[in-house]
Design an enzyme around this catalytic site. Structure first.
Site, PDB file in Angstrom:
ATOM      1  N   LYS A   1       0.733  -1.235  -0.322  1.00 18.05           N
ATOM      2  CA  LYS A   1      -0.242   0.116  -0.008  1.00 18.05           C
ATOM      3  C   LYS A   1       1.300   1.984  -0.236  1.00 18.05           C
ATOM      4  O   LYS A   1       0.527   2.417  -0.499  1.00 18.05           O
ATOM      5  CB  LYS A   1      -1.010   0.225   1.391  1.00 18.05           C
ATOM      6  CG  LYS A   1      -2.395  -0.883   1.289  1.00 18.05           C
ATOM      7  CD  LYS A   1      -3.341  -0.653   1.955  1.00 18.05           C
ATOM      8  CE  LYS A   1      -4.271  -1.462   1.793  1.00 18.05           C
ATOM      9  NZ  LYS A   1      -5.608  -1.209   3.211  1.00 18.05           N
TER      10      LYS A   1
ATOM     11  N   LYS B   1      -4.648 -12.048  -5.527  1.00 19.51           N
ATOM     12  CA  LYS B   1      -5.156 -12.143  -4.852  1.00 19.51           C
ATOM     13  C   LYS B   1      -6.746 -11.093  -5.246  1.00 19.51           C
ATOM     14  O   LYS B   1      -6.795 -10.354  -5.744  1.00 19.51           O
ATOM     15  CB  LYS B   1      -5.339 -12.166  -3.260  1.00 19.51           C
ATOM     16  CG  LYS B   1      -6.376 -11.902  -2.319  1.00 19.51           C
ATOM     17  CD  LYS B   1      -6.147 -11.087  -0.930  1.00 19.51           C
ATOM     18  CE  LYS B   1      -6.332  -8.479  -0.908  1.00 19.51           C
ATOM     19  NZ  LYS B   1      -6.742  -8.967   0.269  1.00 19.51           N
TER      20      LYS B   1
ATOM     21  N   LYS C   1     -11.418  -5.473  -3.370  1.00 25.18           N
ATOM     22  CA  LYS C   1     -11.964  -4.829  -4.132  1.00 25.18           C
ATOM     23  C   LYS C   1     -11.198  -3.682  -4.827  1.00 25.18           C
ATOM     24  O   LYS C   1     -12.172  -2.362  -5.744  1.00 25.18           O
ATOM     25  CB  LYS C   1     -12.785  -4.169  -3.321  1.00 25.18           C
ATOM     26  CG  LYS C   1     -12.441  -3.805  -1.677  1.00 25.18           C
ATOM     27  CD  LYS C   1     -13.831  -4.012  -0.423  1.00 25.18           C
ATOM     28  CE  LYS C   1     -12.675  -3.568   0.498  1.00 25.18           C
ATOM     29  NZ  LYS C   1     -13.455  -4.330   1.467  1.00 25.18           N
TER      30      LYS C   1
END
Ligand code: TYM
Length: 331
Positions: free
Chosen positions: A114, A196, A199
């Protein structure tokens, strides 16, 4: 009641929830709620580690709670609550921050991923996020934390932190164990089956949302990336097919082997269309209940207030214990 083992888990209300969240987390929680003393939280404080639009955050927080209930989590059996309604989580995080090393947080893969995307302006919250997650778990003395595979590193960190605190003072926290579902542990992207399902993926065809329409679900699964082998088998050389089998297995409860045997001689199109119908049939009743719950928020409000009361009671007892051991003067 008192002797039952404790479970804690949570999901971030940052955008809608995916089939990965459902099969990796919620569907398992429903099975566990009868056996354990369980706490399932909507972790809104985790969601604000990336910028959220306030109105959207409010909507998504209630939507996640509605999905919990619609999926079968029963407020009479389990405690459902919103993280920010229990201030002990933030307070315990501060205390635990003081026992956490920069080095161990820097090694968290989720942070590394991130923060790469965030560039120069990485919020500190993104860095200390696992400490808040440890606070969530340790405040309830959880024995078991049911999560998908991607959260295992954070759970390991919570265990280390619990041990460090216990060793610094005296036994305070139980050391929580992870609990990973067999087939739904990692639902993969439909477009890049080595990644993975998430969203935050830019390609909307790569994930299924719990609230996607049946047509969208069918379209996305029919476009799922597979391979050119042409035989339905369960192995790492065919990750796209493996993922579809895992989805079918997590929903139906049939083992991957049973599913492979059933499709002997069939083509990929047949498998895709059956998996799509399984997903549609699983999600349709949930979607209907979510709509009902969101159309009149009073039931949701009643549940989250009740949940906050129960969670506050347990969490503030543990917080006081931590404060006392550290040497803070009791109020
Ligand atoms: P979050 O919100 O990213 O995901 C919630 C849960 O869904 C699982 N999951 C998946 N499982 C299988 N396949 C996938 N593709 C997939 N994507 C997500 C996650 O493993 C997780 O179980 N930090 C946590 C939330 C949290 C938490 C906690 C969890 C906060 N405090 C305390 C457990 C205990 C998170 O961001 O999950």
């Amino acid at each position: 009641m008192e002797d039952r083992k404790v479970i804690f888990s949570g999901i971030q209300p940052s955008g809608g929830l995916t089939l990965g969240n459902y099969l990796g987390a919620i569907k398992n929680w429903v099975k566990l709620q009868d056996e354990y003393d369980s706490y399932f939280c909507v972790v809104d404080l985790h969601a604000i580690t990336v910028r959220q639009e306030p109105k959207n955050l409010r909507e998504k927080t209630l939507e996640v709670l509605a999905i919990y209930m619609a999926s079968g989590l029963d407020p009479d059996k389990t405690t459902l609550f919103i993280q920010s309604h229990v201030p002990a989580h933030s307070e315990a995080q501060w205390l635990l921050n003081c026992y956490t090393y920069m080095g161990e947080l820097s090694r968290m893969t989720q942070f590394k991923d991130k923060s790469q995307k965030a560039g120069e302006s990485i919020p500190v919250g993104l860095f200390t996020y696992p400490v808040l997650m440890a606070a969530d778990i340790l405040l309830y003395n959880a024995d078991l934390v049911p999560v998908g595979k991607d959260q295992m590193q954070h759970l390991e960190f919570s265990r280390d932190l619990a041990e460090r605190f216990n060793n610094s003072y005296s036994p305070t926290f139980k050391i929580p164990e992870g609990y990973i579902p067999k087939e739904g542990a990692k639902i993969m992207s439909l477009q890049e089956p080595l990644k993975k399902m998430s969203k935050s993926d830019e390609n909307k065809n790569s994930f299924i949302m719990i609230l996607d329409t049946p047509d969208d679900i069918r379209k996305k699964i029919s476009r799922a990336v597979t391979d050119t082998v042409g035989v339905i088998a369960y192995n790492d050389e065919q990750p796209g097919i493996k993922n579809l089998i895992n989805i079918a297995s997590a929903i139906s409860g049939d083992s991957p082997e049973t599913i492979v045997a059933r499709y002997s001689g069939c083509g990929y199109a047949q498998l895709k269309s059956d998996v799509a119908e399984l997903v549609v049939a699983e999600l349709a009743p949930i979607q209907e209940k979510v709509r009902q719950l969101l159309s009149d928020k009073s039931e949701l409000e009643r549940i989250y207030k009740l949940g906050a009361e129960k969670a506050n009671y347990t969490a503030s007892k543990m917080l006081r214990k931590m404060q006392k051991k550290i040497g803070l003067i009791p109020r």
